[in-house]
Design a protein around this motif. Structure first.
Motif, mmCIF file in Angstrom:
data_model
loop_
_atom_site.group_PDB
_atom_site.id
_atom_site.type_symbol
_atom_site.label_atom_id
_atom_site.label_comp_id
_atom_site.label_asym_id
_atom_site.label_seq_id
_atom_site.Cartn_x
_atom_site.Cartn_y
_atom_site.Cartn_z
ATOM 1 N N PHE A 410 0.834 -1.200 0.000
ATOM 2 C CA PHE A 410 0.000 0.000 0.000
ATOM 3 C C PHE A 410 0.875 1.258 0.000
ATOM 4 C CE2 PHE A 410 -2.801 2.994 2.481
ATOM 5 C CZ PHE A 410 -3.827 3.090 1.559
ATOM 6 N N ARG A 411 1.962 1.215 0.764
ATOM 7 C CA ARG A 411 2.898 2.347 0.805
ATOM 8 C C ARG A 411 3.501 2.622 -0.560
ATOM 9 N NH1 ARG A 411 7.528 0.740 4.590
ATOM 10 N NH2 ARG A 411 8.394 2.665 3.718
ATOM 11 N N THR A 412 3.886 1.562 -1.271
ATOM 12 C CA THR A 412 4.563 1.761 -2.551
ATOM 13 C C THR A 412 3.656 2.461 -3.568
ATOM 14 O OG1 THR A 412 3.901 -0.365 -3.562
ATOM 15 C CG2 THR A 412 5.864 -0.369 -2.164
ATOM 16 N N GLN A 413 2.359 2.359 -3.393
ATOM 17 C CA GLN A 413 1.426 2.970 -4.332
ATOM 18 C C GLN A 413 1.001 4.367 -3.910
ATOM 19 O OE1 GLN A 413 1.203 1.224 -7.145
ATOM 20 N NE2 GLN A 413 2.589 -0.081 -5.967
ATOM 21 N N GLY A 414 1.643 4.889 -2.883
ATOM 22 C CA GLY A 414 1.313 6.227 -2.419
ATOM 23 C C GLY A 414 0.210 6.263 -1.395
ATOM 24 N N GLY A 415 -0.215 5.084 -0.915
ATOM 25 C CA GLY A 415 -1.255 5.037 0.103
ATOM 26 C C GLY A 415 -0.736 5.521 1.442
ATOM 27 N N VAL A 416 -1.622 6.149 2.202
ATOM 28 C CA VAL A 416 -1.258 6.674 3.516
ATOM 29 C C VAL A 416 -2.261 6.152 4.545
ATOM 30 C CG1 VAL A 416 -0.963 8.734 4.948
ATOM 31 C CG2 VAL A 416 -0.232 8.759 2.543
ATOM 32 N N GLU A 417 -1.737 5.475 5.551
ATOM 33 C CA GLU A 417 -2.561 5.008 6.667
ATOM 34 C C GLU A 417 -1.947 5.512 7.965
ATOM 35 O OE1 GLU A 417 -3.754 0.922 9.075
ATOM 36 O OE2 GLU A 417 -3.133 0.769 6.983
ATOM 37 N N VAL A 418 -2.779 6.073 8.823
ATOM 38 C CA VAL A 418 -2.310 6.581 10.117
ATOM 39 C C VAL A 418 -3.189 5.993 11.210
ATOM 40 C CG1 VAL A 418 -1.871 8.618 11.536
ATOM 41 C CG2 VAL A 418 -1.526 8.736 9.055
ATOM 42 N N ARG A 419 -2.613 5.107 11.986
ATOM 43 C CA ARG A 419 -3.307 4.486 13.115
ATOM 44 C C ARG A 419 -4.691 3.964 12.732
ATOM 45 N NH1 ARG A 419 -1.274 7.685 18.592
ATOM 46 N NH2 ARG A 419 0.912 7.785 17.951
ATOM 47 N N GLY A 420 -4.704 3.139 11.693
ATOM 48 C CA GLY A 420 -5.937 2.489 11.281
ATOM 49 C C GLY A 420 -6.814 3.290 10.353
ATOM 50 N N GLU A 421 -6.494 4.550 10.161
ATOM 51 C CA GLU A 421 -7.297 5.407 9.279
ATOM 52 C C GLU A 421 -6.641 5.505 7.909
ATOM 53 O OE1 GLU A 421 -8.725 10.074 8.857
ATOM 54 O OE2 GLU A 421 -7.738 9.384 10.689
ATOM 55 N N LEU A 422 -7.373 5.138 6.871
ATOM 56 C CA LEU A 422 -6.869 5.218 5.505
ATOM 57 C C LEU A 422 -7.038 6.654 5.014
ATOM 58 C CD1 LEU A 422 -8.317 1.890 4.054
ATOM 59 C CD2 LEU A 422 -6.046 2.303 5.019
ATOM 60 N N ARG A 423 -5.967 7.418 5.131
ATOM 61 C CA ARG A 423 -6.055 8.845 4.778
ATOM 62 C C ARG A 423 -5.960 9.072 3.279
ATOM 63 N NH1 ARG A 423 -3.297 12.316 9.388
ATOM 64 N NH2 ARG A 423 -4.422 11.490 11.191
ATOM 65 N N LYS A 424 -5.271 8.174 2.586
ATOM 66 C CA LYS A 424 -5.162 8.312 1.141
ATOM 67 C C LYS A 424 -5.170 6.922 0.523
ATOM 68 C CE LYS A 424 -2.181 9.966 -2.609
ATOM 69 N NZ LYS A 424 -0.857 10.555 -2.951
ATOM 70 N N ILE A 425 -6.169 6.666 -0.311
ATOM 71 C CA ILE A 425 -6.270 5.380 -1.003
ATOM 72 C C ILE A 425 -6.023 5.634 -2.487
ATOM 73 C CG2 ILE A 425 -7.732 3.400 -1.537
ATOM 74 C CD1 ILE A 425 -9.315 3.967 0.968
ATOM 75 N N PRO A 426 -4.973 5.065 -3.048
ATOM 76 C CA PRO A 426 -4.722 5.262 -4.479
ATOM 77 C C PRO A 426 -5.901 4.753 -5.299
ATOM 78 C CG PRO A 426 -2.833 4.258 -3.395
ATOM 79 C CD PRO A 426 -3.956 4.221 -2.414
#
Length: 452
Positions: A410-426
């Motif tokens: 998920f990180r490699t695709q630019g996804g951002v998760e902060v403490r269980g919250e998906l802040r950015k989903i590619p």
């Protein structure tokens, strides 16, 4: 004269008031910066103290949290329940300020009520209790649970013109998986984990015609997602005459690279046209046997509980560097690579030298700027979930492995998760030209993070 005295008294009084006011201001600022904690029982309820401390120190979940916080590098525990579906298994991290939250301040005592009055006299015990929802809410996202549920709903809705809202939600959340490639250069421990992912999605792992211990892959058509496994049989540069597996004709990595790995290269390259989106690398268990069995060829006894010597560790570290250099030469210096921490054997007496190898590998990976996937560290001692002396069975731990893999993909695709919250989903239209672009967002933070 009297006027002079009165003037001096007046000035002194004004000065005293000023000093007092200034001191009061300093005290207020100090209390604001370092709030006083009232301990439970001091004429305050636990709940009110929890609210005060939580407000002062900051909640576990907040919009102001940094985006570079790896939950798998936090202390925590694996939560599973025999009564629940295995995909509900999750890693529950202990974040800073956890003990200052209201649900952590509640007094807990052993239950003294007898489970069975006929067989128990009220010995203290702690009944099974799920973690509070507030704690589960900050656990890393359960990607494997999403994928399995998507598969179940897809089969249930096959042929229907109007899939359920739940299916649409999962479909949108998982679009980023499309056309991704994961390369796993490791042993059969990780190959089995790939196979379990395939099986849970109604698929089978495909093995190379050259044998199980060469190359295998799990291709998931729903997302055109491929997990490629390149089997590595120790870092040995040769095949010793005493090698214990007769059908394994090629042992050294260089020959296996040409004979087994390169023929699968086209299925390993991702959308950037040069590399997979993520590489998971590990070698340790085969090397352990290689070092212990080697002296037998010289007429010595194989001492499984011994520590490795400096010459062995130096050889191991040099060869690790060679293999990692081969990966970077093939796929580019910026390809995201993770080294998995070693999983122990079920026999405690034979793990001393395995731990030596793990620490040596950690050192090499740190020197080469490679992150550690702490799967082996997290599951240390969970031997009840092994299928034999070496391999981890399908179950809670295999779900954890999958979630860790997909969290990093998920990180490699630019996804951002902060403490269980998906802040950015590619989105489906997001095509990361270089997986390193997403990976490097938090790479330095995770390299410098403390490993518990």
């Amino acid at each position: 004269m009297k006027w002079t005295i009165h003037a001096r008294v007046f000035v002194a009084a004004v000065g005293l008031v000023g000093i007092t006011s200034f001191a009061s201001l300093l005290l207020i600022l100090y209390i604001h910066r370092y709030p006083i904690t009232i301990l439970p029982g001091a004429n305050r309820s636990d709940e009110s103290v929890g609210r005060e401390v939580s407000a002062a120190k900051g909640p576990i979940k907040s919009t102001n949290l940094p985006i570079c916080e790896n939950p798998f590098l936090q202390p925590g525990f694996v939560w599973y329940n025999d009564s629940q579906e295995e995909t509900q298994t999750t890693w529950v991290p202990f974040y800073p300020n956890l003990l200052e939250q209201p649900y952590a301040l509640t007094t807990i005592e052993p239950n003294l009520e007898p489970v069975d009055p006929h067989t128990s006299e009220g010995d203290p015990y702690f009944p099974t209790e799920s973690p509070p929802q507030e704690l589960l809410d900050v656990a890393p996202h359960q990607w494997m649970q999403d994928m399995v549920r998507h598969y179940e709903l897809y089969n249930a809705n096959e042929g229907q013109s109007s899939p359920s809202p739940e299916f649409h939600e999962l479909q949108n959340r998982l679009l980023w998986l499309r056309n991704r490639r994961i390369l796993i250069v490791s042993d059969s421990v990780d190959r089995y984990q790939s196979e379990y992912i395939c099986n849970r999605l109604g698929l089978e792992l495909t093995h190379s015609k050259k044998g199980r211990q060469t190359a295998a892959w799990c291709h998931i058509p729903a997302w055109n997602l491929t997990l490629m496994n390149w089997h590595i049989a120790s870092v040995s540069p040769t095949r010793p005459s005493w090698w214990w597996i007769e059908e394994m004709s090629i042992v050294n990595v260089e020959e296996r690279w040409t004979e087994y790995y390169l023929p699968t290269l086209s299925d390993t390259i991702g959308m950037n046209g040069k590399s997979p989106d993520l590489i998971l690398f590990h070698t340790g268990l085969w090397d352990h046997t290689y070092f212990i069995r080697g002296p037998e060829a010289q007429g010595q006894n194989a001492t499984w509980s011994r520590s490795l010597n400096w010459r062995e560790l130096r050889f191991y570290m040099q060869r690790l560097r060679t293999v990692i250099t081969m990966l970077r030469t093939q796929f580019g210096d910026d390809v995201p690579i993770m080294c998995r921490s070693v999983t122990l054997k079920k026999s405690l007496l034979s793990n001393v030298s395995i731990l030596n190898l793990d620490r040596a590998a950690r050192f090499v990976c740190n020197e080469l700027d490679i992150e550690i996937m702490e799967f082996g560290e997290i599951i240390t001692g969970y031997f009840e979930f092994y299928k034999d002396m070496v391999h981890i069975d399908r179950g809670p731990l295999s779900v954890l492995w999958a979630n860790m893999i997909f969290w990093n993909l998920f990180r490699t695709q630019g996804g951002v998760e902060v403490r269980g919250e998906l802040r950015k989903i590619p989105s489906n239209n997001t095509k990361v030209v270089s997986p390193a672009d997403g990976w490097n967002t938090c790479h330095n933070d995770f390299m410098n993070a403390k490993h518990y």
